[in-house]
Design a protein around this motif. Structure first.
Motif, PDB file in Angstrom:
ATOM      1  N   LYS A 112      -1.977  -0.122   8.020  1.00 20.78           N
ATOM      2  CA  LYS A 112      -0.716  -0.411   7.341  1.00 20.78           C
ATOM      3  C   LYS A 112      -0.924  -1.564   6.362  1.00 20.78           C
ATOM      4  O   LYS A 112      -1.368  -2.645   6.761  1.00 20.78           O
ATOM      5  CB  LYS A 112       0.345  -0.774   8.381  1.00 20.78           C
ATOM      6  CG  LYS A 112       1.672  -1.036   7.740  1.00 20.78           C
ATOM      7  CD  LYS A 112       2.776  -1.205   8.756  1.00 20.78           C
ATOM      8  CE  LYS A 112       4.082  -1.319   7.994  1.00 20.78           C
ATOM      9  NZ  LYS A 112       4.987  -2.270   8.548  1.00 20.78           N
ATOM     10  N   ALA A 113      -0.645  -1.304   5.096  1.00 18.62           N
ATOM     11  CA  ALA A 113      -0.721  -2.389   4.106  1.00 18.62           C
ATOM     12  C   ALA A 113       0.404  -3.354   4.407  1.00 18.62           C
ATOM     13  O   ALA A 113       1.573  -2.978   4.414  1.00 18.62           O
ATOM     14  CB  ALA A 113      -0.576  -1.810   2.707  1.00 18.62           C
ATOM     15  N   GLU A 114       0.044  -4.604   4.709  1.00 25.50           N
ATOM     16  CA  GLU A 114       1.063  -5.577   5.127  1.00 25.50           C
ATOM     17  C   GLU A 114       1.428  -6.531   4.013  1.00 25.50           C
ATOM     18  O   GLU A 114       2.577  -6.883   3.839  1.00 25.50           O
ATOM     19  CB  GLU A 114       0.538  -6.408   6.318  1.00 25.50           C
ATOM     20  CG  GLU A 114       0.436  -5.652   7.631  1.00 25.50           C
ATOM     21  CD  GLU A 114       1.782  -5.512   8.321  1.00 25.50           C
ATOM     22  OE1 GLU A 114       2.797  -5.891   7.739  1.00 25.50           O
ATOM     23  OE2 GLU A 114       1.797  -5.003   9.452  1.00 25.50           O
ATOM     24  N   GLU A 115       0.401  -6.938   3.254  1.00 24.98           N
ATOM     25  CA  GLU A 115       0.658  -8.030   2.315  1.00 24.98           C
ATOM     26  C   GLU A 115      -0.303  -7.978   1.143  1.00 24.98           C
ATOM     27  O   GLU A 115      -1.506  -7.741   1.319  1.00 24.98           O
ATOM     28  CB  GLU A 115       0.430  -9.343   3.099  1.00 24.98           C
ATOM     29  CG  GLU A 115       1.028 -10.533   2.458  1.00 24.98           C
ATOM     30  CD  GLU A 115       0.621 -11.820   3.177  1.00 24.98           C
ATOM     31  OE1 GLU A 115      -0.100 -11.760   4.202  1.00 24.98           O
ATOM     32  OE2 GLU A 115       0.999 -12.886   2.667  1.00 24.98           O
ATOM     33  N   LEU A 116       0.235  -8.186  -0.035  1.00 21.94           N
ATOM     34  CA  LEU A 116      -0.628  -8.282  -1.217  1.00 21.94           C
ATOM     35  C   LEU A 116      -1.359  -9.625  -1.152  1.00 21.94           C
ATOM     36  O   LEU A 116      -0.765 -10.632  -0.755  1.00 21.94           O
ATOM     37  CB  LEU A 116       0.216  -8.258  -2.494  1.00 21.94           C
ATOM     38  CG  LEU A 116       1.094  -7.029  -2.727  1.00 21.94           C
ATOM     39  CD1 LEU A 116       2.011  -7.248  -3.937  1.00 21.94           C
ATOM     40  CD2 LEU A 116       0.216  -5.796  -2.969  1.00 21.94           C
ATOM     41  N   SER A 128      -4.218  -5.737   5.668  1.00 20.80           N
ATOM     42  CA  SER A 128      -3.640  -4.603   6.405  1.00 20.80           C
ATOM     43  C   SER A 128      -3.778  -4.813   7.897  1.00 20.80           C
ATOM     44  O   SER A 128      -4.579  -5.638   8.353  1.00 20.80           O
ATOM     45  CB  SER A 128      -4.319  -3.302   5.976  1.00 20.80           C
ATOM     46  OG  SER A 128      -5.525  -3.161   6.663  1.00 20.80           O
ATOM     47  N   GLU A 129      -2.994  -4.024   8.620  1.00 22.04           N
ATOM     48  CA  GLU A 129      -3.018  -4.083  10.078  1.00 22.04           C
ATOM     49  C   GLU A 129      -3.581  -2.753  10.566  1.00 22.04           C
ATOM     50  O   GLU A 129      -3.159  -1.696  10.094  1.00 22.04           O
ATOM     51  CB  GLU A 129      -1.564  -4.263  10.541  1.00 22.04           C
ATOM     52  CG  GLU A 129      -1.330  -4.955  11.851  1.00 22.04           C
ATOM     53  CD  GLU A 129      -2.192  -6.148  12.159  1.00 22.04           C
ATOM     54  OE1 GLU A 129      -2.103  -7.159  11.454  1.00 22.04           O
ATOM     55  OE2 GLU A 129      -2.992  -6.058  13.122  1.00 22.04           O
ATOM     56  N   SER A 130      -4.549  -2.800  11.468  1.00 19.42           N
ATOM     57  CA  SER A 130      -5.136  -1.555  11.979  1.00 19.42           C
ATOM     58  C   SER A 130      -5.214  -1.660  13.501  1.00 19.42           C
ATOM     59  O   SER A 130      -5.007  -2.744  14.044  1.00 19.42           O
ATOM     60  CB  SER A 130      -6.538  -1.364  11.400  1.00 19.42           C
ATOM     61  OG  SER A 130      -7.455  -2.187  12.099  1.00 19.42           O
ATOM     62  N   PRO A 131      -5.523  -0.549  14.215  1.00 20.64           N
ATOM     63  CA  PRO A 131      -5.614  -0.648  15.676  1.00 20.64           C
ATOM     64  C   PRO A 131      -6.664  -1.676  16.111  1.00 20.64           C
ATOM     65  O   PRO A 131      -6.578  -2.250  17.191  1.00 20.64           O
ATOM     66  CB  PRO A 131      -6.038   0.763  16.100  1.00 20.64           C
ATOM     67  CG  PRO A 131      -5.629   1.638  14.967  1.00 20.64           C
ATOM     68  CD  PRO A 131      -5.707   0.819  13.736  1.00 20.64           C
ATOM     69  N   GLY A 133      -7.100  -4.489  14.629  1.00 17.51           N
ATOM     70  CA  GLY A 133      -6.655  -5.825  14.205  1.00 17.51           C
ATOM     71  C   GLY A 133      -6.535  -5.893  12.691  1.00 17.51           C
ATOM     72  O   GLY A 133      -6.636  -4.878  12.005  1.00 17.51           O
ATOM     73  N   PRO A 134      -6.343  -7.111  12.158  1.00 23.88           N
ATOM     74  CA  PRO A 134      -6.133  -7.240  10.709  1.00 23.88           C
ATOM     75  C   PRO A 134      -7.416  -6.953   9.910  1.00 23.88           C
ATOM     76  O   PRO A 134      -8.507  -7.297  10.366  1.00 23.88           O
ATOM     77  CB  PRO A 134      -5.710  -8.702  10.528  1.00 23.88           C
ATOM     78  CG  PRO A 134      -5.847  -9.366  11.850  1.00 23.88           C
ATOM     79  CD  PRO A 134      -6.236  -8.377  12.880  1.00 23.88           C
ATOM     80  N   VAL A 135      -7.258  -6.279   8.790  1.00 25.50           N
ATOM     81  CA  VAL A 135      -8.401  -6.008   7.901  1.00 25.50           C
ATOM     82  C   VAL A 135      -7.982  -6.385   6.482  1.00 25.50           C
ATOM     83  O   VAL A 135      -6.864  -6.071   6.062  1.00 25.50           O
ATOM     84  CB  VAL A 135      -8.802  -4.504   7.884  1.00 25.50           C
ATOM     85  CG1 VAL A 135     -10.151  -4.304   7.200  1.00 25.50           C
ATOM     86  CG2 VAL A 135      -8.811  -3.903   9.269  1.00 25.50           C
ATOM     87  N   GLU A 136      -8.897  -7.027   5.757  1.00 24.55           N
ATOM     88  CA  GLU A 136      -8.583  -7.428   4.395  1.00 24.55           C
ATOM     89  C   GLU A 136      -9.395  -6.586   3.417  1.00 24.55           C
ATOM     90  O   GLU A 136     -10.587  -6.352   3.652  1.00 24.55           O
ATOM     91  CB  GLU A 136      -8.962  -8.903   4.240  1.00 24.55           C
ATOM     92  CG  GLU A 136      -8.148  -9.617   3.213  1.00 24.55           C
ATOM     93  CD  GLU A 136      -8.465 -11.104   3.184  1.00 24.55           C
ATOM     94  OE1 GLU A 136      -7.923 -11.836   4.033  1.00 24.55           O
ATOM     95  OE2 GLU A 136      -9.262 -11.516   2.320  1.00 24.55           O
ATOM     96  N   PHE A 137      -8.766  -6.098   2.385  1.00 25.96           N
ATOM     97  CA  PHE A 137      -9.477  -5.312   1.369  1.00 25.96           C
ATOM     98  C   PHE A 137      -9.354  -6.036   0.041  1.00 25.96           C
ATOM     99  O   PHE A 137      -8.242  -6.350  -0.390  1.00 25.96           O
ATOM    100  CB  PHE A 137      -8.865  -3.906   1.229  1.00 25.96           C
ATOM    101  CG  PHE A 137      -9.033  -3.067   2.453  1.00 25.96           C
ATOM    102  CD1 PHE A 137     -10.154  -2.264   2.622  1.00 25.96           C
ATOM    103  CD2 PHE A 137      -8.077  -3.092   3.458  1.00 25.96           C
ATOM    104  CE1 PHE A 137     -10.307  -1.498   3.769  1.00 25.96           C
ATOM    105  CE2 PHE A 137      -8.235  -2.332   4.611  1.00 25.96           C
ATOM    106  CZ  PHE A 137      -9.353  -1.538   4.760  1.00 25.96           C
ATOM    107  N   ARG A 138     -10.481  -6.274  -0.605  1.00 25.57           N
ATOM    108  CA  ARG A 138     -10.459  -6.882  -1.944  1.00 25.57           C
ATOM    109  C   ARG A 138     -10.681  -5.766  -2.955  1.00 25.57           C
ATOM    110  O   ARG A 138     -11.526  -4.890  -2.735  1.00 25.57           O
ATOM    111  CB  ARG A 138     -11.584  -7.913  -2.063  1.00 25.57           C
ATOM    112  CG  ARG A 138     -11.405  -9.062  -1.109  1.00 25.57           C
ATOM    113  CD  ARG A 138     -11.258 -10.342  -1.872  1.00 25.57           C
ATOM    114  NE  ARG A 138     -10.444 -11.281  -1.111  1.00 25.57           N
ATOM    115  CZ  ARG A 138      -9.896 -12.357  -1.620  1.00 25.57           C
ATOM    116  NH1 ARG A 138     -10.040 -12.616  -2.903  1.00 25.57           N
ATOM    117  NH2 ARG A 138      -9.181 -13.167  -0.881  1.00 25.57           N
ATOM    118  N   ALA A 139      -9.944  -5.788  -4.039  1.00 29.19           N
ATOM    119  CA  ALA A 139     -10.064  -4.701  -5.005  1.00 29.19           C
ATOM    120  C   ALA A 139      -9.807  -5.211  -6.414  1.00 29.19           C
ATOM    121  O   ALA A 139      -9.036  -6.156  -6.598  1.00 29.19           O
ATOM    122  CB  ALA A 139      -9.045  -3.612  -4.675  1.00 29.19           C
TER     123      ALA A 139
END
Ligand SMILES: Cc1cc2nc3c(=O)[nH]c(=O)nc-3n(C[C@H](O)[C@H](O)[C@H](O)COP(=O)(O)OP(=O)(O)OC[C@H]3O[C@@H](n4cnc5c(N)ncnc54)[C@H](O)[C@@H]3O)c2cc1C
Length: 387
Positions: A112-116, A128-131, A133-139
């Motif tokens: 789930k995308a939680e925050e920009l 983002s939030e995943s089963p 735990g939190p994951v960060e994606f840089r793009a």
């Protein structure tokens, strides 16, 4: 999903985040229009699409007064003379499987995308939030396509223009038998309106109610609702006992809105997140896909050059898509005001089509006009990138 697939196909590294574990959701529209069929053809996915369970609908009618009037006719249109009705989850699974053929396509379900992530006024990715735990994606570019209740557009502080809608829609299935009509059609009468989509062994039914009326209606026994459905569509038999409970009836809260600006540095918003569509004409999916194609055409080359994508490129995508969006929404708003609102509020006089219109609608080329508008839209996008 379509944008992710198109970018991956060009060789761009792309991650698609989906908060759910699968695409098996309630009915959210199954209409795949000729404009989308053209895109599938351009990416050589049409023959696989045709293997999915689907119905082809070539004309649409309105039951008004005591006659069924054909209004929209796709016959004679090229290259596709039909709408395809395909369960949305099958279509999304097809796109997801197609994406998996490219090693640079990374689909993360249950993310789930939680925050920009905003740094120096620029969006540089997503938390983002995943089963796990939190994951960060840089793009280098983030695209918000999180639908009509987009939380991301709100976080970006983008201004929304609301247009309102006089109705909500109750969606449910009812069994279809041999002696039922073959058409996909709407029924418009004094104080009521209903749409019936022929899905072979069942009807996907849309019962239109005045905005907000749904909560009161749900307090009444479901049998009463079945009887009011039968009083509108006489061939439907209340004895089937379907829908059996209010849980089988899903409410679509109709809204029509549009962002004034679809972008900020590093972030683009497309699809319903940029412009929530009314279900009138069943065009929402197809317009979202056109946005995706326009975005892939502009973003892909810049991303492949490993350059930062300036906000002007994002603005170009909005300026390409804004006109078709405005025109379609204008027609939807007019239909909501002049046909739906009028039908729902007048319980005394059954509506009727003026004689001159009935006369004109006898000609197929006249019925082709709304079909072309609904099916192909305005400013058709073409996938202009190489695989
Ligand atoms: C009941 C109903 C009936 C409809 N009927 C039709 C129809 O007949 N024909 C038609 O063309 N259109 C119809 N529409 C409209 C159509 O569904 C939308 O216009 C279209 O789906 C928009 O596509 P989209 O990709 O922008 O958004 P969506 O299809 O809404 O996709 C958004 C996706 O993002 C996911 N998501 C949301 N938030 C997050 C988050 N924070 N993190 C990760 N993922 C997230 C959602 O799970 C979803 O999969 C209908 C809509 C509804 C609700």
């Amino acid at each position: 999903m379509m944008l992710g697939v198109l970018l991956a196909r060009q060789g761009v590294n792309v991650t698609v985040l989906e908060k759910h574990a699968d695409f098996l959701r309630d009915f959210r529209g199954d209409t795949v229009h000729p404009s989308t069929l053209e895109i599938l053809d351009q990416i050589e996915l049409l023959s696989e699409f045709e293997k999915l369970p689907h119905n082809k609908v070539r004309h649409l009618g309105v039951h008004i007064g005591d006659r069924l009037q054909e209004v929209v006719d796709f016959r004679g249109l090229r290259p596709f003379d039909y709408l395809a009705f395909v369960p949305q989850w099958d279509f999304l699974d097809l796109l997801a499987d197609f994406g998996q053929r490219f090693e640079n396509f990374d689909l993360r379900m249950q993310h789930k995308a939680e925050e920009l992530i905003i740094e120096d006024g620029k969006c540089v990715g997503i938390r983002s939030e995943s089963p796990e735990g939190p994951v960060e994606f840089r793009a280098r570019v983030t695209v918000a396509c999180d639908g009509r209740y987009s939380a991301l557009r709100e976080q970006a502080g983008l201004k929304v223009k609301e247009f309102g809608a006089p109705m909500d829609v109750l969606w449910f299935k009812v069994p279809r038998s041999e002696d039922h009509p073959d058409e996909t059609f709407a029924i418009v009468g004094a104080g009521h309106m209903m749409i019936l989509l022929n899905r072979s062994d069942y009807w996907q039914a849309a019962y239109i109610v005045p905005k907000g009326a749904d909560s009161e209606l749900r307090k009444t026994p479901i049998g009463e609702f079945r009887r009011s459905v039968e009083s509108v569509a006489h061939f439907l038999d209340d004895e089937t006992g379907i829908p059996a409970s209010w849980d089988d009836v899903k409410t679509l809260e109709v809204r029509v809105d549009r962002l004034e600006k679809w972008h900020m540095p590093g972030l683009l918003v497309i699809g319903d997140a940029a412009h929530a569509m009314s279900p009138v004409g069943g065009v929402g999916i197809n317009l979202a896909i056109q946005d995706a194609v326009a975005a892939a055409n502009k973003l892909g080359p810049a991303l492949l050059r490993q350059e930062d994508v300036p906000e002007e490129v994002l603005a170009l995508i909005q300026s390409r898509r804004i006109l078709p969006t405005k025109i379609v929404q204008w027609f939807q708003i007019q239909a909501q005001k002049r046909v739906i609102s009028a039908a729902l509020s007048n319980r005394e006089t059954p509506p009727s089509l003026p004689g001159w219109l009935r006369f004109l609608l006898r000609f197929r080329f006249v019925r082709n006009i709304p079909a072309r508008f609904i099916g192909y839209g305005i400013r058709r996008e073409r996938v202009d990138s190489e695989r």
